[in-house]
Design a protein around this motif. Structure first.
Motif, short mmCIF file in Angstrom:
data_model
loop_
_atom_site.label_atom_id
_atom_site.label_comp_id
_atom_site.label_asym_id
_atom_site.label_seq_id
_atom_site.Cartn_x
_atom_site.Cartn_y
_atom_site.Cartn_z
N LEU A 244 6.84 -29.73 31.10
CA LEU A 244 6.16 -30.98 31.48
C LEU A 244 4.66 -30.80 31.30
O LEU A 244 4.14 -29.69 31.46
CB LEU A 244 6.41 -31.29 32.96
CG LEU A 244 7.79 -31.78 33.37
CD1 LEU A 244 7.83 -31.99 34.88
CD2 LEU A 244 8.15 -33.07 32.65
N LEU A 245 3.95 -31.88 31.04
CA LEU A 245 2.50 -31.82 31.04
C LEU A 245 2.01 -31.69 32.49
O LEU A 245 2.75 -31.98 33.42
CB LEU A 245 1.90 -33.09 30.41
CG LEU A 245 2.27 -33.35 28.94
CD1 LEU A 245 1.53 -34.58 28.43
CD2 LEU A 245 1.95 -32.14 28.07
N ASP A 246 0.79 -31.27 32.64
CA ASP A 246 0.21 -31.04 33.96
C ASP A 246 -0.13 -32.37 34.64
O ASP A 246 -0.40 -33.37 33.97
CB ASP A 246 -1.07 -30.21 33.78
CG ASP A 246 -1.44 -29.43 35.02
OD1 ASP A 246 -0.70 -29.50 36.01
OD2 ASP A 246 -2.49 -28.76 34.98
N PHE A 247 -0.13 -32.36 35.97
CA PHE A 247 -0.56 -33.55 36.73
C PHE A 247 -2.09 -33.61 36.76
O PHE A 247 -2.75 -32.61 36.46
CB PHE A 247 0.03 -33.49 38.15
CG PHE A 247 -0.23 -32.20 38.87
CD1 PHE A 247 -1.47 -31.92 39.44
CD2 PHE A 247 0.77 -31.24 38.96
CE1 PHE A 247 -1.71 -30.72 40.09
CE2 PHE A 247 0.54 -30.02 39.61
CZ PHE A 247 -0.71 -29.77 40.17
N PRO A 248 -2.69 -34.76 37.14
CA PRO A 248 -4.15 -34.86 37.19
C PRO A 248 -4.75 -34.03 38.34
O PRO A 248 -4.12 -33.89 39.39
CB PRO A 248 -4.41 -36.35 37.43
CG PRO A 248 -3.12 -37.04 37.19
CD PRO A 248 -2.03 -36.05 37.44
N HIS A 249 -5.94 -33.54 38.10
CA HIS A 249 -6.65 -32.74 39.11
C HIS A 249 -7.96 -33.43 39.48
O HIS A 249 -8.59 -34.06 38.62
CB HIS A 249 -6.99 -31.36 38.55
CG HIS A 249 -5.79 -30.57 38.17
ND1 HIS A 249 -5.24 -29.61 38.98
CD2 HIS A 249 -5.00 -30.62 37.07
CE1 HIS A 249 -4.17 -29.10 38.39
NE2 HIS A 249 -4.00 -29.70 37.22
N TYR A 250 -8.36 -33.30 40.73
CA TYR A 250 -9.65 -33.83 41.21
C TYR A 250 -10.28 -32.79 42.12
O TYR A 250 -9.58 -32.01 42.74
CB TYR A 250 -9.44 -35.10 42.05
CG TYR A 250 -8.88 -36.27 41.27
CD1 TYR A 250 -9.71 -37.23 40.70
CD2 TYR A 250 -7.50 -36.43 41.13
CE1 TYR A 250 -9.19 -38.30 40.00
CE2 TYR A 250 -6.97 -37.50 40.43
CZ TYR A 250 -7.82 -38.43 39.87
OH TYR A 250 -7.29 -39.49 39.17
N THR A 251 -11.62 -32.83 42.20
CA THR A 251 -12.29 -32.00 43.20
C THR A 251 -13.42 -32.82 43.82
O THR A 251 -13.63 -33.97 43.45
CB THR A 251 -12.80 -30.68 42.59
OG1 THR A 251 -13.29 -29.85 43.64
CG2 THR A 251 -13.90 -30.91 41.55
N ARG A 252 -14.11 -32.25 44.82
CA ARG A 252 -15.16 -33.00 45.52
C ARG A 252 -16.27 -33.45 44.58
O ARG A 252 -16.52 -32.76 43.60
CB ARG A 252 -15.72 -32.11 46.63
CG ARG A 252 -14.76 -32.05 47.80
CD ARG A 252 -15.28 -31.20 48.90
NE ARG A 252 -15.15 -29.79 48.55
CZ ARG A 252 -15.27 -28.80 49.44
NH1 ARG A 252 -15.51 -29.05 50.71
NH2 ARG A 252 -15.14 -27.56 49.06
N PRO A 253 -16.92 -34.55 44.85
CA PRO A 253 -16.78 -35.43 46.02
C PRO A 253 -15.64 -36.44 45.87
O PRO A 253 -15.17 -36.68 44.76
CB PRO A 253 -18.13 -36.16 46.04
CG PRO A 253 -18.51 -36.25 44.61
CD PRO A 253 -18.02 -34.98 43.96
N ALA A 254 -15.24 -37.02 47.00
CA ALA A 254 -14.13 -37.99 46.99
C ALA A 254 -14.55 -39.28 46.30
O ALA A 254 -13.70 -40.03 45.82
CB ALA A 254 -13.67 -38.27 48.41
#
Ligand code: ADE
Length: 250
Positions: free
Chosen positions: A175-185
Motif C-alpha cells: 500500500l502507499l503511505d498515509f499522509p503525515h503532518y507535524t506542528r503547527p496545527a
C-alpha cells in the motif's frame, strides 16, 4: 552487510553515500561500504576501461577484464559475494521485493554499467543479476547503484534509527503511505485532520489505514491486487470502491 560498488566515477558515489544515513551507518560499523575505482583494476599505463565495439557502431563498451579483476580482488579481500549486481536499463525492474531480498545478503557487489554498453561476457559470466531502476536511460549506472544501495541498506537492521518506521511504510505490504503532518496545527490557514489531534489512538490508526487504501486506489490501483490487507483495510477498500461506482453511475 559488506557492499562494494565498482565505478569509473568513484566520487559520484562516495559523496552522496557519505552525506546520507548510510554514511552514518557505515561510521557506526553497521554497514561496510567500499567504493572502488574501476581504473585501479586495469593493467595498462593509461588505465583504459573501455574500447570500441566489435562490429562497429557508435559509443564505447566497458571492457570485461577490469570488471572481472575488480570482482576477483573483492572476493579475495572480502570473501565470495552473495550477489554481483550489474546496473542496466535492460535489467529486471528494481522494486521493494528486490530490496528486501538483497537486504538479507551478507556481501553484495554492484557494478555500475555505462549507457553505451558493457561487454556481454560480464552479464553472462560475472554478474549474478542485472537490475534497472526504471524505464529511462541514465548516462551511467552510478545513480542506479546509489538508489539500489540506499533502498537495500536502509532495510538492514540498525541502519535507520527507528525500525518501526521501516516496517510501517509504503510498499512493505503493497500500500502507499498515509499522509503525515507535524506542528503547527495551523499554518497559513491550512489545518490538520482533527482526528490526528484527538489523541484517540484507535481512531488515528483507522484513519491512517483508510487514507493509505484511498491513496493506493486513486494513484496506484494496480498495487492492490498484490497487497496484503487486513480485515479493516479490506472493508475500507470495498466501501471506497462502492462509493466510486455509485459516483460513476450518478
Ligand atoms: N543505467 C542506465 N540507465 C539505467 C537504469 N534505468 N537503471 C539501471 N542502470 C541504468
Amino acid at each position: 552487510m559488506k557492499l562494494d560498488i565498482v565505478t569509473i566515477f568513484p566520487r559520484m558515489v562516495e559523496v552522496p553515500l557519505a552525506e546520507s544515513l548510510l554514511g552514518r551507518a557505515a561510521a557506526r560499523g553497521v554497514l561496510d561500504v567500499r567504493v572502488r575505482d574501476l581504473r585501479d583494476y586495469t593493467d595498462d599505463r593509461h588505465r583504459v576501461v573501455d574500447d570500441v565495439p566489435y562490429g562497429g557502431g557508435p559509443g564505447m563498451v566497458l571492457k570485461a577484464e577490469p570488471l572481472f579483476r575488480a570482482v576477483d580482488a573483492i572476493r579475495a579481500e572480502r570473501g565470495a559475494p552473495d550477489a554481483v549486481v550489474l546496473t542496466s536499463p535492460q535489467g529486471r525492474p528494481f522494486a521493494h521485493r528486490e530490496a528486501e531480498r538483497l537486504s538479507r545478503l551478507e556481501r553484495i557487489v554492484i557494478l555500475c554499467g555505462r549507457y553505451e554498453g558493457v561487454d556481454e561476457r560480464v552479464r553472462e559470466h560475472l554478474a549474478t543479476e542485472e537490475l534497472s531502476i526504471g524505464d529511462y536511460v541514465l548516462t551511467g549506472g552510478e545513480l542506479a547503484a546509489l538508489v539500489i544501495a540506499d533502498a537495500v541498506a536502509r532495510l538492514v537492521p540498525g541502519v535507520v534509527g527507528d525500525d518501526q518506521s521501516v516496517v510501517s511504510e509504503s510498499f512493505v505490504r503493497g500500500l502507499l503511505d498515509f499522509p503525515h503532518y507535524t506542528r503547527p496545527a495551523e499554518f497559513r490557514s491550512l489545518g490538520v485532520p482533527p482526528v490526528l489531534l484527538s489523541g484517540h489512538h484507535a481512531e488515528i490508526a483507522r484513519w491512517r489505514k483508510r487514507e493509505a487504501v484511498r491513496r493506493t486506489l486513486e494513484r496506484r490501483p494496480e498495487l492492490l491486487a498484490a497487497a496484503v490487507l487486513d480485515d479493516e483495510e479490506r472493508r475500507v477498500l470495498r466501501e471506497l470502491m462502492e462509493t466510486k461506482e455509485k459516483g460513476a453511475i450518478s
